[in-house]
Write a protein that holds these residues in place. Sequence first.
Motif, PDB file in Angstrom:
ATOM      1  N   PRO A 199       0.486  -1.184  -0.303  1.00 56.30           N
ATOM      2  CA  PRO A 199      -0.293   0.004  -0.176  1.00 56.30           C
ATOM      3  C   PRO A 199       1.263   1.405  -0.175  1.00 56.30           C
ATOM      4  CG  PRO A 199       0.124  -1.486   2.134  1.00 56.30           C
ATOM      5  CD  PRO A 199       0.648  -2.032   0.862  1.00 56.30           C
ATOM      6  N   PHE A 200       0.412   2.140  -0.811  1.00 57.91           N
ATOM      7  CA  PHE A 200       1.284   3.144  -1.039  1.00 57.91           C
ATOM      8  C   PHE A 200       0.238   4.865  -0.163  1.00 57.91           C
ATOM      9  CE2 PHE A 200       0.594   2.369  -5.151  1.00 57.91           C
ATOM     10  CZ  PHE A 200      -0.286   3.736  -5.959  1.00 57.91           C
ATOM     11  N   TRP A 201       0.306   5.986  -0.561  1.00 53.63           N
ATOM     12  CA  TRP A 201       0.033   6.952  -0.276  1.00 53.63           C
ATOM     13  C   TRP A 201      -0.500   7.557  -1.730  1.00 53.63           C
ATOM     14  CZ3 TRP A 201      -3.936   9.771   2.081  1.00 53.63           C
ATOM     15  CH2 TRP A 201      -4.463  11.105   2.196  1.00 53.63           C
ATOM     16  N   ASP A 202      -0.898   7.936  -2.564  1.00 53.55           N
ATOM     17  CA  ASP A 202      -0.960   8.380  -3.805  1.00 53.55           C
ATOM     18  C   ASP A 202      -1.650   9.875  -3.835  1.00 53.55           C
ATOM     19  OD1 ASP A 202      -2.706   7.220  -7.072  1.00 53.55           O
ATOM     20  OD2 ASP A 202      -0.990   9.023  -6.717  1.00 53.55           O
ATOM     21  N   ASN A 210       5.590   6.762  -7.040  1.00 51.46           N
ATOM     22  CA  ASN A 210       6.577   7.805  -7.925  1.00 51.46           C
ATOM     23  C   ASN A 210       6.704   9.073  -6.378  1.00 51.46           C
ATOM     24  OD1 ASN A 210       8.330   9.172  -8.797  1.00 51.46           O
ATOM     25  ND2 ASN A 210       6.763  10.006 -10.398  1.00 51.46           N
ATOM     26  N   PRO A 211       7.549   8.648  -5.359  1.00 49.00           N
ATOM     27  CA  PRO A 211       8.223   9.480  -4.406  1.00 49.00           C
ATOM     28  C   PRO A 211       8.338  10.668  -5.263  1.00 49.00           C
ATOM     29  CG  PRO A 211       9.659   7.483  -4.324  1.00 49.00           C
ATOM     30  CD  PRO A 211       8.048   7.292  -6.394  1.00 49.00           C
ATOM     31  N   ALA A 212       8.791  10.535  -6.751  1.00 47.11           N
ATOM     32  CA  ALA A 212       9.237  12.764  -6.819  1.00 47.11           C
ATOM     33  C   ALA A 212       7.832  12.989  -6.883  1.00 47.11           C
ATOM     34  CB  ALA A 212       9.685  12.253  -8.560  1.00 47.11           C
ATOM     35  N   ASP A 213       6.435  12.602  -6.618  1.00 47.70           N
ATOM     36  CA  ASP A 213       5.004  13.249  -6.835  1.00 47.70           C
ATOM     37  C   ASP A 213       4.474  13.045  -5.456  1.00 47.70           C
ATOM     38  OD1 ASP A 213       4.834  13.321  -9.832  1.00 47.70           O
ATOM     39  OD2 ASP A 213       4.440  11.303  -9.684  1.00 47.70           O
ATOM     40  N   GLY A 214       5.491  13.049  -5.019  1.00 48.67           N
ATOM     41  CA  GLY A 214       5.105  12.966  -2.883  1.00 48.67           C
ATOM     42  C   GLY A 214       4.420  12.091  -3.193  1.00 48.67           C
ATOM     43  N   TYR A 216       3.945   7.812  -0.514  1.00 49.00           N
ATOM     44  CA  TYR A 216       5.478   7.696  -0.396  1.00 49.00           C
ATOM     45  C   TYR A 216       4.345   6.046   0.427  1.00 49.00           C
ATOM     46  CZ  TYR A 216       1.858  10.336   3.238  1.00 49.00           C
ATOM     47  OH  TYR A 216       0.981  10.510   3.290  1.00 49.00           O
ATOM     48  N   PRO A 217       5.320   5.263   1.328  1.00 47.31           N
ATOM     49  CA  PRO A 217       4.401   4.226   1.616  1.00 47.31           C
ATOM     50  C   PRO A 217       3.570   4.464   2.536  1.00 47.31           C
ATOM     51  CG  PRO A 217       7.441   3.610   1.691  1.00 47.31           C
ATOM     52  CD  PRO A 217       6.727   5.334   0.772  1.00 47.31           C
ATOM     53  N   PHE A 218       2.931   3.904   2.505  1.00 44.94           N
ATOM     54  CA  PHE A 218       1.022   4.575   3.476  1.00 44.94           C
ATOM     55  C   PHE A 218       1.375   4.021   4.435  1.00 44.94           C
ATOM     56  CE2 PHE A 218      -2.971   4.409   4.977  1.00 44.94           C
ATOM     57  CZ  PHE A 218      -3.135   5.323   4.105  1.00 44.94           C
ATOM     58  N   TYR A 219       1.276   5.593   5.476  1.00 46.21           N
ATOM     59  CA  TYR A 219       1.008   4.949   6.585  1.00 46.21           C
ATOM     60  C   TYR A 219       0.026   6.426   7.076  1.00 46.21           C
ATOM     61  CZ  TYR A 219       5.247   2.910   8.433  1.00 46.21           C
ATOM     62  OH  TYR A 219       6.007   2.270   9.387  1.00 46.21           O
ATOM     63  N   ASP A 220      -0.959   6.289   8.021  1.00 48.96           N
ATOM     64  CA  ASP A 220      -2.360   7.043   8.474  1.00 48.96           C
ATOM     65  C   ASP A 220      -1.663   7.999   8.609  1.00 48.96           C
ATOM     66  OD1 ASP A 220      -4.474   7.908   8.017  1.00 48.96           O
ATOM     67  OD2 ASP A 220      -5.846   6.855   9.101  1.00 48.96           O
ATOM     68  N   THR A 230      -8.433  -1.795   6.973  1.00 45.43           N
ATOM     69  CA  THR A 230      -7.561  -1.655   6.419  1.00 45.43           C
ATOM     70  C   THR A 230      -7.185  -0.662   4.873  1.00 45.43           C
ATOM     71  OG1 THR A 230      -8.761  -4.036   5.960  1.00 45.43           O
ATOM     72  CG2 THR A 230      -7.374  -3.663   3.740  1.00 45.43           C
ATOM     73  N   ARG A 231      -5.812  -0.383   5.451  1.00 45.84           N
ATOM     74  CA  ARG A 231      -5.204   0.372   4.657  1.00 45.84           C
ATOM     75  C   ARG A 231      -5.339   0.287   2.926  1.00 45.84           C
ATOM     76  NH1 ARG A 231       1.031  -0.136   6.176  1.00 45.84           N
ATOM     77  NH2 ARG A 231       0.190  -1.869   6.039  1.00 45.84           N
ATOM     78  N   GLU A 232      -5.638   1.451   2.230  1.00 49.19           N
ATOM     79  CA  GLU A 232      -6.069   0.419   0.641  1.00 49.19           C
ATOM     80  C   GLU A 232      -4.341   0.880  -0.206  1.00 49.19           C
ATOM     81  OE1 GLU A 232      -8.502   3.526  -0.789  1.00 49.19           O
ATOM     82  OE2 GLU A 232     -10.324   3.175   0.769  1.00 49.19           O
TER      83      GLU A 232
END
Length: 237
Positions: A199-202, A210-214, A216-220, A230-232
């Motif tokens: 899961p990641f934060w889009d 893409n970390p270049a777009d900000g 990151y691996p999903f943490y709430d 459940t983390r999306e």
Amino acid sequence: MSRVVIISVFFSLFSLLGNAKEYKKVGTTQSSQESQIKGLTAACQPGKTITEISLNNLRTFIHMDGILWTDMSGGTAGYEIPKGSGKTSVYAGGIWIGGTDVNGQLKLTAVRFKGDRNYWPGPLIMNGEQRGTTDVEVCYQYDKHFQITRYQVEAFREWYNTPVAERDFEFKGYSIPQIILDWPAHADAAGGYDFYLAPFWDNNDDGLYNPADGDYPFYDLDGILPCGTTRELRRPR
């Protein structure tokens, strides 16, 4: 340990020992048993990666083949607490996953300390005639643990959200951690694998990690999800 996530991407093949016994019952030879099992595992080797976890007041080990806690290199108990004391509370453990399918049949994979290993690294093909299989190269590629801390993600987001002109002052010497760059967010969809894995934060909601777009691996980080949600795989809408 609540601030650390260690993930391993793996798939399981259920009850290989039971399958081998069943093959014997119908009179197949040892070589044909091995051939059928090899066909199930795509010639993959059980994961060999062992990762030591040493944080707070704990030191222990996790294994890619489903074994937990024990220090196999020395054949000793590996769940040491307090860390550095030489005192251990658990010798070994293993991952057990069970459930019922759409027909109500029980499916179970259970790691026994000296028994068979039912876990192999890597995702399974999700579509087409090869559904439920994988490739030996994929197994090799995913024979690793992905270890990350909440602090790394918080620092990355703060760095990303800081105006570029101020980053050198506010975050002098900062570089994006390799684990954020290498986060296993996607698999090869063209090969039939599920495109979304970890899961990641889009951040820009384009469906791509893409970390270049900000991203990151999903943490709430902002507490926007109710406890137990459940983390999306992508940005919650």
